[in-house]
Scaffold this active site. Structure first.
Site, PDB file in Angstrom:
ATOM      1  N   GLY A  59      20.708  -8.120  -8.739  1.00 20.21           N
ATOM      2  CA  GLY A  59      21.683  -8.675  -9.687  1.00 20.21           C
ATOM      3  C   GLY A  59      22.715  -9.537  -8.957  1.00 20.21           C
ATOM      4  NE  ARG A  84      30.276  -8.181 -15.856  1.00 14.20           N
ATOM      5  CZ  ARG A  84      30.198  -6.941 -16.329  1.00 14.20           C
ATOM      6  NH1 ARG A  84      31.277  -6.339 -16.799  1.00 14.20           N
ATOM      7  NH2 ARG A  84      29.055  -6.290 -16.321  1.00 14.20           N
ATOM      8  CG  ASN A  90      28.837  -4.065 -13.652  1.00 10.97           C
ATOM      9  OD1 ASN A  90      27.795  -4.358 -13.067  1.00 10.97           O
ATOM     10  ND2 ASN A  90      28.905  -3.090 -14.533  1.00 10.97           N
ATOM     11  CB  ALA A 138      67.200  -1.461  36.130  1.00  9.99           C
TER      12      ALA A 138
HETATM   13  C1  UD1 Z   1      20.233  -1.258 -17.198  1.00  3.12           C
HETATM   14  C2  UD1 Z   1      19.335  -0.478 -18.162  1.00  3.12           C
HETATM   15  C3  UD1 Z   1      20.204   0.270 -19.159  1.00  3.12           C
HETATM   16  C4  UD1 Z   1      21.195   1.153 -18.444  1.00  3.12           C
HETATM   17  C5  UD1 Z   1      22.014   0.336 -17.474  1.00  3.12           C
HETATM   18  C6  UD1 Z   1      22.894   1.214 -16.639  1.00  3.12           C
HETATM   19  C7  UD1 Z   1      17.336  -1.817 -18.334  1.00  3.12           C
HETATM   20  C8  UD1 Z   1      16.567  -2.764 -19.180  1.00  3.12           C
HETATM   21  N1  UD1 Z   1      18.483  -1.408 -18.837  1.00  3.12           N
HETATM   22  O1  UD1 Z   1      20.958  -2.211 -17.955  1.00  3.12           O
HETATM   23  O2  UD1 Z   1      19.400   1.057 -20.022  1.00  3.12           O
HETATM   24  O3  UD1 Z   1      22.039   1.794 -19.399  1.00  3.12           O
HETATM   25  O4  UD1 Z   1      21.148  -0.376 -16.571  1.00  3.12           O
HETATM   26  O5  UD1 Z   1      23.796   0.408 -15.927  1.00  3.12           O
HETATM   27  O6  UD1 Z   1      16.884  -1.433 -17.283  1.00  3.12           O
HETATM   28  N2  UD1 Z   1      18.506  -5.734 -11.305  1.00  3.12           N
HETATM   29  C9  UD1 Z   1      17.570  -6.346 -10.502  1.00  3.12           C
HETATM   30  N3  UD1 Z   1      16.813  -7.339 -11.014  1.00  3.12           N
HETATM   31  C10 UD1 Z   1      16.923  -7.751 -12.310  1.00  3.12           C
HETATM   32  C11 UD1 Z   1      17.887  -7.120 -13.116  1.00  3.12           C
HETATM   33  C12 UD1 Z   1      18.660  -6.105 -12.595  1.00  3.12           C
HETATM   34  O7  UD1 Z   1      17.441  -6.014  -9.328  1.00  3.12           O
HETATM   35  O8  UD1 Z   1      16.185  -8.671 -12.690  1.00  3.12           O
HETATM   36  C13 UD1 Z   1      19.328  -4.655 -10.742  1.00  3.12           C
HETATM   37  C14 UD1 Z   1      20.805  -4.979 -10.692  1.00  3.12           C
HETATM   38  O9  UD1 Z   1      21.171  -5.497  -9.441  1.00  3.12           O
HETATM   39  C15 UD1 Z   1      21.432  -3.614 -10.928  1.00  3.12           C
HETATM   40  C16 UD1 Z   1      20.416  -2.882 -11.782  1.00  3.12           C
HETATM   41  O10 UD1 Z   1      19.186  -3.555 -11.605  1.00  3.12           O
HETATM   42  O11 UD1 Z   1      21.585  -2.913  -9.714  1.00  3.12           O
HETATM   43  C17 UD1 Z   1      20.784  -2.848 -13.246  1.00  3.12           C
HETATM   44  O12 UD1 Z   1      20.977  -4.150 -13.708  1.00  3.12           O
HETATM   45  P1  UD1 Z   1      22.065  -4.478 -14.817  1.00  3.12           P
HETATM   46  O13 UD1 Z   1      21.887  -5.872 -15.234  1.00  3.12           O
HETATM   47  O14 UD1 Z   1      23.388  -4.024 -14.367  1.00  3.12           O
HETATM   48  O15 UD1 Z   1      21.674  -3.454 -15.970  1.00  3.12           O
HETATM   49  P2  UD1 Z   1      21.143  -3.731 -17.413  1.00  3.12           P
HETATM   50  O16 UD1 Z   1      19.804  -4.381 -17.352  1.00  3.12           O
HETATM   51  O17 UD1 Z   1      22.204  -4.345 -18.201  1.00  3.12           O
HETATM   52 CA    CA Z   2      25.039  -2.599 -14.982  1.00  2.20          CA
END
Ligand code: UD1
Ligand code: CA
Length: 473
Positions: A27, A31, A241, A437
């Site tokens: 990710g 933010r 985040n 000194a």
């Molecule tokens: C995800 C979950 C959601 C959960 C939430 C908790 C999914 C679809 N949803 O939400 O049910 O309540 O986490 O925070 O899984 N990441 C990647 N590659 C990507 C997308 C994300 O590596 O393509 C990683 C991010 O860096 C992060 C984690 O996965 O560490 C979660 O990603 P984030 O976008 O925060 O979570 P959501 O998909 O919104």
């Molecule tokens: Ca998240």
């Protein structure tokens, strides 16, 4: 750094099933509004991802894989030397399901797979063990009930309480949004299943992403049991985040560390006002006043007291030593029962013997100060070897640097260095010698004698002080 998806040496405990562990960290972390990638932001002095890696390693992974994203080269570089990690680039980022799918060539299909998040740094091995225990026969989700579940995927259960699916908030109905049980994102998948399930994911949803969470409905359809485990503490599942969440987790982490120190017997005058950014080891009867920052590895032996607002980094403070307020100690060793500060600065290579005293505005660098020696006021001691019972007066300076070379000063036992003296190194003060000194010492001072370099004092009795004209009226 390991690149190939080869197997790691056998490391599983006999009582633990070996497993794949995948840490999702692709990710962007927009933010955070930072040039530093999100998972490199420090928590308790260590990058967030380091916390997750340490937790993962405590669970003895057979394969440990980190998914990093576009621009994440700095992340990979930060762990370059660690050869138990496999790195998988996910670009573009098409969702958590897509991220895990990218790692499949690195995983052993015969083993279960634990999925962690790089930005959920405080999840504990104990909580994950509880999750893994639920995953023995199927899929296990780490879930929690939150008073405010907004933003999370919701856990949908049937009337019998069995998990049916996870619905992302953006895809959820009004009724589903009222569910207060949330998906933390951390899950354990059974062996072989990801290869079937992830291949079948679709991105037909509100966000056009491949949701890892959709594997739940697949497990249910296949009759694979889906269970849940709850974290031991709610803060374990908190993600980072933005900077405010980072600061919040930092406080939680610090409170937790303060608690462990107190349980081990340390006396913290206020557990809310201590910062440990590394490893702090305390003996018995250690007392730490407010506002102290510890960095790197610090050892405080039995009976050490640390006054308010000190910064102590990579140091060993031996038994009974007292560090008074506002002292700055870095890469130093303080002998038993020594007294340091207030306002002292010990720089790398400073070593104080037992009962040594280093007082206010004294700086010591790459120098040894023997037992019972004192430098109590306004001095600079650099590149020096100071014996025992030496007294260094106020304002004394070792002139160790000629602009090019560093030279050493040796002061033997029982010497007395008069105030405001300069010792122009290389130079030696013999045992029991006294410097008057104001001496500027450019040649060795012999033992047991007085050496003075200042001109003789003279008085001009006839001299008149100039007077202002106005004074004469
Ligand atoms: C995800 C979950 C959601 C959960 C939430 C908790 C999914 C679809 N949803 O939400 O049910 O309540 O986490 O925070 O899984 N990441 C990647 N590659 C990507 C997308 C994300 O590596 O393509 C990683 C991010 O860096 C992060 C984690 O996965 O560490 C979660 O990603 P984030 O976008 O925060 O979570 P959501 O998909 O919104
Ligand atoms: Ca998240």
């Amino acid at each position: 750094m390991r690149m190939a998806c080869a197997s790691l040496p056998e490391s599983a405990l006999p009582d633990e099933t070996p497993r794949n562990i995948v840490i999702l960290a692709a990710g962007q972390g927009k933010r955070m509004r930072a040039s530093l990638p999100k998972v490199l932001h420090p928590l308790g002095g260590k990058p967030m991802l380091q916390h997750v890696l340490e937790t993962a390693r405590a669970l003895r992974p057979r394969h440990l894989v980190v998914v990093y994203g576009h621009g994440g080269e700095a992340v990979r570089a930060a762990w370059q030397a660690e050869n138990d990690l496999l790195w998988v680039l996910q670009a573009p980022q098409l969702g958590t399901g897509h991220a895990l799918r990218k790692t499949l060539p690195c995983l052993d299909p015969a083993l279960p797979t634990l999925v962690l998040y790089g930005d959920v740094p405080l999840v504990s091995p104990a909580t994950l063990r509880a999750l893994l225990a639920e995953a023995r026969e199927g899929l296990a989700l780490l879930t929690a009930r939150l008073p405010d579940p907004r933003g999370y995927g919701r856990i949908v259960r049937d009337q019998a309480g069995k998990i049916r699916a996870i619905v992302e908030e953006k895809d959820a109905s009004e009724a589903e949004r009222r569910i207060d049980e949330i998906n933390t994102g951390i899950m354990a998948l059974p062996a072989t299943a990801p290869w079937r399930w992830l291949a079948a994911l679709s991105s037909r949803n509100a966000q056009g992403e491949y949701y890892l969470t959709d594997v739940v409905a697949q497990a249910v359809a296949e009759g694979v049991p889906v269970r849940s485990a709850a974290p031991a503490h709610l803060w374990e599942i908190e993600g980072v985040n933005d900077k405010a969440q980072l600061a919040r987790l930092e406080r939680i982490h610090q409170r937790h560390r303060a608690q462990s120190l107190m349980e081990a017997g340390a006396h913290l005058l206020d557990p809310e006002r201590i910062d440990i950014r590394g490893d702090l080891v305390c003996g018995q009867d250690v007392r730490i006043d407010v506002g102290v920052v510890f960095e790197g590895r610090v050892v405080l032996e039995d009976g050490v007291t640390v006054g308010p607002y000190c910064v102590i980094r990579d140091a060993v403070i031996h038994a009974g030593a007292r560090i008074a307020a506002f002292s700055h100690i870095d890469g130093a060793r303080v002998g038993a029962h020594a007294v340091v500060g207030p306002y002292a600065r010990l720089r790398p290579g400073a070593e104080l013997g037992e009962h040594a005293h280093v007082g206010n505005f004294v700086e010591i660098k790459q120098s040894r100060l023997g037992a019972h020696s004192k430098a109590n006021h306004l001095a600079y001691v650099g590149d020096a070897e100071v014996g025992q019972r030496v007294n260094i007066g106020a304002g004394v300076i070792t002139c160790n640097y000629d602009g090019v070379n560093k030279s050493r000063t040796v002061i033997e036992d029982d010497a007395f260095i008069g105030s405001d003296s300069q010792l122009v190194a290389p130079v030696r003060v013999g045992r029991g010698a006294t410097l008057g000194a104001g001496t500027t010492l450019t040649r060795d001072a012999p033992p047991e004698a007085l050496t003075v370099s200042r001109p003789r004092q003279t008085t001009l009795p006839a001299w008149k002080r100039p007077q202002k004209e106005t004074d004469q009226t």
